[in-house]
Design a protein around this motif. Structure first.
Motif, PDB file in Angstrom:
ATOM      1  N   GLN A 183       0.825  -1.206   0.000  1.00  0.00           N
ATOM      2  CA  GLN A 183       0.000   0.000   0.000  1.00  0.00           C
ATOM      3  C   GLN A 183       0.862   1.260   0.000  1.00  0.00           C
ATOM      4  O   GLN A 183       0.564   2.238  -0.700  1.00  0.00           O
ATOM      5  N   GLY A 224       1.032   4.016  -2.834  1.00  0.00           N
ATOM      6  CA  GLY A 224       0.843   5.424  -2.492  1.00  0.00           C
ATOM      7  C   GLY A 224       1.954   6.296  -3.027  1.00  0.00           C
ATOM      8  O   GLY A 224       1.706   7.391  -3.558  1.00  0.00           O
ATOM      9  N   CYS A 234      -1.546   6.588   1.672  1.00  0.00           N
ATOM     10  CA  CYS A 234      -2.184   5.798   0.618  1.00  0.00           C
ATOM     11  C   CYS A 234      -1.909   6.386  -0.762  1.00  0.00           C
ATOM     12  O   CYS A 234      -2.196   5.748  -1.787  1.00  0.00           O
ATOM     13  N   CYS A 281      -8.407   8.515   5.139  1.00  0.00           N
ATOM     14  CA  CYS A 281      -8.507   9.046   3.788  1.00  0.00           C
ATOM     15  C   CYS A 281      -9.968   9.109   3.377  1.00  0.00           C
ATOM     16  O   CYS A 281     -10.736   8.157   3.591  1.00  0.00           O
ATOM     17  N   CYS A 316     -10.207   6.094   0.311  1.00  0.00           N
ATOM     18  CA  CYS A 316     -10.022   4.662   0.591  1.00  0.00           C
ATOM     19  C   CYS A 316     -10.163   4.314   2.060  1.00  0.00           C
ATOM     20  O   CYS A 316     -10.088   3.132   2.419  1.00  0.00           O
ATOM     21  N   GLN A 345      -8.112   4.562   4.425  1.00  0.00           N
ATOM     22  CA  GLN A 345      -6.893   4.092   5.080  1.00  0.00           C
ATOM     23  C   GLN A 345      -6.422   5.139   6.080  1.00  0.00           C
ATOM     24  O   GLN A 345      -6.511   6.341   5.831  1.00  0.00           O
ATOM     25  N   THR A 398      -3.931   7.392   8.311  1.00  0.00           N
ATOM     26  CA  THR A 398      -2.624   8.044   8.213  1.00  0.00           C
ATOM     27  C   THR A 398      -2.429   8.912   9.449  1.00  0.00           C
ATOM     28  O   THR A 398      -3.302   9.728   9.780  1.00  0.00           O
TER      29      THR A 398
END
Length: 465
Positions: free
Chosen positions: A217, A221, A261, A288, A291, A293, A295
């Motif tokens: 991933q 990214g 990502c 995000c 998606c 995801q 962070t």
């Protein structure tokens, strides 16, 4: 008469021994707590005995290495491959170093220590002679110098070792993890496990899978980020990223934020997400909007693509160099175009950095002079001062910032921030001093968003105080 001839021969021998001892003392590297080569003989007979003993020992070690490599030739047997696998290719714990390849490596180490133990500063070693093996070499085409033979033998050993390693890699590609059968002897290989190790290996493989997915991933990214960055480098867009922010649909422009990502958002939207929609027990991460995801705040990257002047972009720099070295070369080229004949001083704290810049200047066919220590100091300085075609002088800060009068130059380039302001003023003072009739230009080079930028800010704060 015979007595006189003998005295003359003894005198010549003593003179020769004395000269050799002086040469050994001044040229060879001495090891602490050990007798030097010069201390191991007193006369010609002692020198002859020492040389003979050393050469016999070296020849014996060379023959042992040749035989060891000779035994490794030919297709590797299954026993040899299994021993190498258990020993160092796939050891259960630590490498055992007891297979035929590891033992040969120890022989190489011993041979190397004898061959290279008497190194000389800038000269040929005393034992680097043409050595012929009476029984023949491994290959008739091999070189007959001791060091050349060592290099070829070692390279041949590496080829044989890598061949066995490749066979083991192929074996790993076809092996499958399985449980030892009840009547099967206890294995020495890793792919056959005990029944009680099944769960432990299952958990390990699941963890490896999770780590691999996470790394994939991140790589995806990075690829997405580089794709967006490439769009911002298009001259047709004027250095602006035309991609819209996924939230507000406005073009990203010159500044935007990148999550792990790889998805990009404008700074305004990211600021709102960080302030109002942070997640986690300490609210130090965001999700995000595309998606979902996660962070962390510290992993958010902020991109600034300030437009560079078209004039600078039109100046090509040959070769593959770092951003800073390229900027230094481009600046020097620009000075040559805008101010023909102007002379430039390039200062750096590190000699290795100046060597890299010197290579870049050479790649771009730019005449320069360099001062590195006391060797040819005045000659290089004079060529810069008085030769019209040499307009660039590379100077280490500790050498070139003190006591020199170089008012012929009008440009000073500081490759990195100088922590001591006095040293910086000394460097600039080589040009900006009594007798200078032209303006002095100082060029500083900083890499944005690095420690150099912080150092420069700290120095500015210190100046204000």
């Amino acid at each position: 008469n015979e007595f006189d001839n003998k005295s003359i021969r003894c005198s010549i021998d003593d003179d020769l021994v004395s000269r050799i001892q002086n040469e050994l003392t001044s040229s060879y590297k001495q090891q602490a707590n050990k007798f030097s080569m010069a201390d191991k003989f007193r006369d010609g007979h002692g020198l002859q005995f020492l040389l003979t003993t050393q050469m016999e020992d070296l020849m014996k070690s060379q023959k042992t290495v040749q035989d060891a490599v000779k035994r490794l030739e030919g297709p590797a047997s299954k026993k040899v491959i299994d021993e190498a696998t258990i020993c160092h290719l796939r050891p259960v714990r630590l490498p055992l170093n007891n297979c035929v390849f590891c033992k040969a490596d120890e022989l190489f180490t011993d041979y190397e220590s004898k061959l290279f133990s008497h190194t000389v500063k800038g000269q040929t070693a005393i034992f680097e002679e043409m050595i012929e093996d009476e029984e023949g070499l491994v290959d008739d085409r091999l070189p007959t110098t001791s060091r050349g033979l060592w290099a070829v033998l070692h390279e041949y050993w590496m080829v044989l070792r890598n061949h066995v390693s490749a066979i083991d890699e192929l074996g790993m590609a076809t092996e499958r993890l399985r449980v030892r059968l009840p009547d099967e002897p206890k294995p020495k290989v890793l792919h056959i496990i005990e029944p009680h190790e099944v769960e432990q290996n299952r958990v390990k493989l699941l963890n490896d899978q999770a780590v691999a997915k996470s790394q994939l991933q991140k790589k995806l990214g990075q690829f997405l980020y580089l794709t967006n960055l490439e769009k911002s480098q298009d001259k047709a867009t004027g250095g602006l990223n035309p991609e819209p922010c996924p939230i507000c649909a406005r073009p990203l422009g010159q500044e935007w934020a990148v999550l792990t990502c790889g998805h990009c958002f404008c700074n305004e939207c990211i600021a709102i997400i960080v302030e109002q929609y942070s997640v986690g027990s300490r609210r130090r991460a965001i999700k995000c909007a595309i998606c979902r995801q996660t962070t962390s705040h510290t992993e958010i990257s902020y991109v600034f693509t300030a437009q560079a002047s078209s004039q600078d972009q039109d100046i090509p720099v040959k070769g593959s160099h770092s951003t800073k070295v390229e900027a230094v070369v481009r600046t020097l080229k620009k000075i040559q175009v805008t101010d023909p004949g102007a002379k430039c001083l390039v200062f750096s704290t590190w000699q290795s950095v100046l060597d890299i810049i010197a290579k870049a200047l050479f790649d771009n066919n730019m005449e320069f002079s360099q001062i590195n220590g006391i060797h040819k100091f005045q000659e290089n300085l004079s060529s810069f001062k008085y030769e019209e075609k040499i307009n660039i002088l590379l100077l280490p800060l500790h050498t070139g910032s003190n006591g020199l009068n170089i008012i012929e130059a009008t440009h000073v380039l500081l490759v990195e921030p100088i922590l001591n302001p006095a040293h910086e003023l000394q460097a600039i003072g080589r040009v900006h001093r009594i007798g200078q009739t032209k303006p002095t230009f100082v060029h500083r080079f900083l890499i944005k968003s690095t420690i150099e930028e912080r150092m420069q800010a700290m120095l500015k704060t210190a100046e204000k105080r």
